[in-house]
Design an enzyme around this catalytic site. Structure first.
Site, mmCIF file in Angstrom:
data_model
loop_
_atom_site.group_PDB
_atom_site.id
_atom_site.type_symbol
_atom_site.label_atom_id
_atom_site.label_comp_id
_atom_site.label_asym_id
_atom_site.label_seq_id
_atom_site.Cartn_x
_atom_site.Cartn_y
_atom_site.Cartn_z
ATOM 1 N N HIS A 176 -5.686 82.546 38.705
ATOM 2 C CA HIS A 176 -4.642 81.766 38.049
ATOM 3 C C HIS A 176 -5.168 80.632 37.180
ATOM 4 O O HIS A 176 -4.372 79.948 36.524
ATOM 5 C CB HIS A 176 -3.690 81.194 39.103
ATOM 6 C CG HIS A 176 -2.822 82.217 39.752
ATOM 7 N ND1 HIS A 176 -1.559 82.527 39.297
ATOM 8 C CD2 HIS A 176 -3.035 83.029 40.815
ATOM 9 C CE1 HIS A 176 -1.023 83.468 40.059
ATOM 10 N NE2 HIS A 176 -1.910 83.793 40.994
ATOM 11 N N ASP A 194 -6.547 74.886 30.344
ATOM 12 C CA ASP A 194 -5.521 75.286 31.307
ATOM 13 C C ASP A 194 -5.442 76.799 31.362
ATOM 14 O O ASP A 194 -5.475 77.467 30.319
ATOM 15 C CB ASP A 194 -4.152 74.721 30.905
ATOM 16 C CG ASP A 194 -3.309 74.310 32.100
ATOM 17 O OD1 ASP A 194 -3.575 74.819 33.203
ATOM 18 O OD2 ASP A 194 -2.401 73.492 31.927
ATOM 19 N N GLY A 243 8.620 77.063 42.633
ATOM 20 C CA GLY A 243 7.388 77.386 41.906
ATOM 21 C C GLY A 243 7.387 78.819 41.429
ATOM 22 O O GLY A 243 8.028 79.697 42.017
ATOM 23 N N GLU A 253 8.607 76.622 30.422
ATOM 24 C CA GLU A 253 9.827 76.029 30.978
ATOM 25 C C GLU A 253 10.594 75.259 29.903
ATOM 26 O O GLU A 253 11.825 75.317 29.843
ATOM 27 C CB GLU A 253 9.473 75.100 32.140
ATOM 28 C CG GLU A 253 8.959 75.829 33.374
ATOM 29 C CD GLU A 253 8.460 74.878 34.452
ATOM 30 O OE1 GLU A 253 8.511 73.642 34.227
ATOM 31 O OE2 GLU A 253 8.008 75.359 35.505
ATOM 32 N N ALA A 303 4.981 74.615 29.309
ATOM 33 C CA ALA A 303 5.318 74.989 27.937
ATOM 34 C C ALA A 303 6.420 76.039 27.914
ATOM 35 O O ALA A 303 7.348 75.991 27.082
ATOM 36 C CB ALA A 303 4.077 75.517 27.225
#
Length: 722
Positions: free
Chosen positions: A165, A372, A29, A380, A378
């Site tokens: 986040h 989001d 992660g 990655e 996106a």
């Protein structure tokens, strides 16, 4: 580098049980990857929940504790009830949908707040236990919004950062939370508060203004005498990992296999947690709409949708899964054949290697959440395309859209427009595809997760060190006050003796205040003066019968004792008033709820009844306009609490001090109380041994601080108590 204490809901590890042995392994992660380097280099610890270990034997738990210690991870163990109510309950049933603009999913009853607060207190206690002077603390995400404020109470001088986040919603959405003030005050315990995008910073600033009355000055806000910085720090990914995986021979074999199985079909790809914020149903409808209106694409498209199981214990997610299943079945029933179906739906997790293969094989990547915070999928996808091919269709409601401008950016709620974008992506020529992907990859590689960590920590650790003990509580001043042989009290009025009212005339003194002032003026060896921005007529009407000094319009007018005539400062000119009045009245006309108050030698534009965010913007514009237009006039333009005041230059409260203290014994202790910038002039002019008490949370030169008018009255009442 300073020791770093990382604080997050989950530790960056997974506990794996195999028969009698247990192993603690690092989780993949972006956050775990990005923070691993500073965690290791700083010698600090990571504090969080390791997951449910309640079913482990004592021996196994001992093994887990030892392995966590070796990784410098400090576990906080949560009971099943705490997980259900703090994490699944308040964090994910209240904060998560609200921050994603889904008010209809917020429960009707806020039953889990107390558990959320108590778990945040447990986190703060554990952090404080491991804190050493000089450490930097970095708290992460919406599950721990109260922790910075709780830590500030426990560790007043600590350097604390917080990163949010997920999206921070507009102030109109955020204000629907019952405990909105507590959450904002929790975040304001940090020295630096980070968000993914500038729009989230703006929303947070709007919430501060609307809920707490705090105005953000570009990137800082004043809270309890401290400067709290806010900023946008868009999170990145470990681009090297995905770029390397995309060139791995075994991954390339998977890519070839995926494309062979597609049998010449164009591959659309979606990879998401199965979360209602990800927009999967609307994405499926867009694919259906394309197949419906363009029959030529039937049989030529293969849409691979990976849905990673998420929060399976939450009812809303189970219902959402059923909805997605029904849509997949309907589309495949309408446009599938015996040999093939258009939607290949995979409800399971994939490792990074498998994801890289899917990214590399896709012709078009669909990242279309309805909301989001960032969306790293996106990024990655771009990192996994060293071949510089593939097209990204990206929702404008994802934080990543602020950076990835060469994607095809769409309004996810417009199904027709998303269908258009998919078709545009499928028909895009090779040269345009490569030009777009090169630009996207450059952005993603330059601003990777390591850049994100470094930019936040450099900013946090570069902030000036502030001593938060520079001011003490006002009641601590009682000893000094009571011990003085003689006292001279200089008291501001609005914001000090009374709270602010929508209109000036509504803030008249109440009976309790008049009785308190009566006791003060009757106290032996004590003189009292009110030093206010109010007109002299108002002060005379309110306090003219009391044996005390009155000083109006910030010291322009003086009446040291009852029965004496009011005297105006010499040399004050007001020739500028007509032109300034015209400007203020034009602003009042275009800003509903605002109005102009005229005094003998000053003008005030009030906007307390205006929408807070709009009023603050207009006040800034007014101040800039006045400063530019009247640069050569002998005036001062003073921002105040929901006011902009224009007054003659060199007229300020500090000029009151010699008059108010004239003739007093030399051992008189002069004490001033006030709440805003005008009172700082008063504080600066106090004689040696003078004592200043600031009312509120702004920066001040005062030695003491009280929270507001209620505490001022409490202090003065204690002074006259027998």
């Amino acid at each position: 580098m300073a020791r770093l204490l990382l604080v997050s809901n989950r530790l960056p590890v997974t506990v794996k049980v195999e028969k009698d042995s247990v192993a603690v392994v690092r989780s993949p992660g972006g956050l775990a990857t990005g923070l691993s380097r500073p965690h290791e280099r700083s010698g600090g610890v990571w504090i969080g929940w390791p997951g449910d270990v309640s079913r482990l034997s004592d021996s196994q738990r001992s093994q887990v504790e030892a392995q966590l210690a070796g990784l410098r991870c400090v576990p906080i163990h949560l009971s099943a009830s705490e997980v259900a109510r703090y994490y699944e309950g308040y964090a994910n049933r209240v904060l998560w949908p609200l921050c994603h603009y889904m008010l209809d999913r917020v429960p009707r009853q806020d039953r889990d707040w107390d558990v959320y607060r108590k778990v945040n207190e447990r986190f703060a206690d554990l952090v404080a236990k491991h804190y050493q002077p000089g450490d930097t603390i970095w708290v992460h995400d919406y599950q721990l919004m109260l922790v910075p404020g709780l830590l500030r109470q426990r560790l007043p001088d600590a350097r604390i950062g917080y990163f949010h986040h997920i999206p921070f919603p507009s102030s109109e959405i955020f204000r629907t939370l019952p405990h909105r003030e507590e959450l904002l005050e929790g975040l304001l315990g940090a020295d630096l508060i980070g968000f993914h995008t500038v729009s989230y910073v703006r929303h947070f600033s709007g919430a501060l203004l609307r809920q707490l009355g705090l105005d953000t000055d570009i990137d800082r806000v004043i809270w309890n005498g401290r400067q709290v910085r806010v900023g946008a720090f868009p999170m990145g990914i470990d681009t090297h990992v995905f770029e390397s995986l995309a060139e791995d021979p075994s991954v390339l074999e998977d890519v070839a296999s995926i494309r062979r199985n597609a049998q010449g079909q164009r591959i659309l790809l979606g990879i998401d947690r199965l979360d209602y914020t990800k927009g999967i149903p609307r994405r499926l409808l867009a694919v259906q709409r394309l197949l419906e209106r363009e029959p030529a694409w039937r049989g030529r498209l293969r849409f691979i949708q990976v849905a990673v199981p998420s929060r399976t214990q939450v009812d809303a997610y189970a219902t959402y899964r059923e909805k997605v299943n029904e849509l997949v079945g309907r589309i495949n029933g309408l446009y599938g054949s015996v040999q093939n179906v258009p939607v290949h739906y995979l409800y399971r997790s994939f490792n990074e290697k498998q994801l890289a293969g899917l990214y590399r094989a896709a012709d078009v990547m669909l990242v279309t959440p309805v909301r989001d915070g960032m969306n790293l999928v996106a990024k990655e996808f771009c990192a996994a395309r060293p071949d510089e091919d593939g097209v990204l269709v990206l929702s404008e409601f994802a934080g990543a859209a602020d950076e990835l401008h060469r994607a095809l950016v769409v309004n996810t709620y417009d199904v027709e427009a998303v269908a258009d974008a998919i078709e545009q992506a499928l028909e895009m020529g090779e040269s345009e595809r490569r030009e777009r992907m090169r630009s996207l990859r450059a952005q993603v590689k330059q601003h990777d997760v390591h850049w994100w960590v470094a930019s936040f920590l450099d900013r946090l650790q570069g902030l000036p060190t502030l001593s938060l003990r520079s001011t003490r509580g006002g009641l601590e001043a009682l000893t000094d006050l009571k011990g003085a042989p003689h006292l001279s009290l200089l008291l501001d009025y609005d914001g000090t003796l009374v709270g602010f009212a929508p209109r000036p005339e509504l803030a008249a003194p109440d009976d309790e205040l008049l009785a308190l002032l009566g006791k003060l003026v009757a106290r032996p060896d004590t003189s009292v003066s009110v030093v206010s921005g109010r007109p002299r007529e108002t002060l005379e009407a309110w306090f003219g019968e009391l044996p005390m000094g009155l000083y109006a319009e910030h010291g322009l007018w003086s009446r040291p004792a009852p029965g004496q005539p009011w005297q105006m400062l010499e040399g004050v000119t007001i020739e500028w008033k007509g032109a300034v009045r015209a400007v203020l009245e034009s602003f009042a006309a275009r800003v509903p709820g605002s109005f102009v108050e005229e005094k003998s030698a000053s003008l005030v534009w009030h906007y307390r009844q205006v929408d807070p965010e709009f009023g603050a913007l207009q006040a800034r514009e007014l101040r800039l306009h006045l400063a530019d237009t009247f640069a050569r006039q002998p005036i001062d333009i003073m921002p105040g609490d929901r006011v902009v005041e224009v007054r003659p230059r060199d007229v300020h409260k500090g000029r009151v001090v010699p008059q108010a203290t004239r003739g007093l014994p030399p051992d008189t202790r002069v004490v001033a109380l006030g709440d805003d910038r005008t009172d700082e002039d008063l504080f600066a002019s106090l004689p040696p041994g003078g004592l200043a008490i600031h009312v509120g949370n702004k920066p001040t030169r005062a030695t003491y601080r009280v929270s507001g008018p209620a505490e001022v009255r409490q202090l003065l009442a204690a002074l006259v108590a027998p």
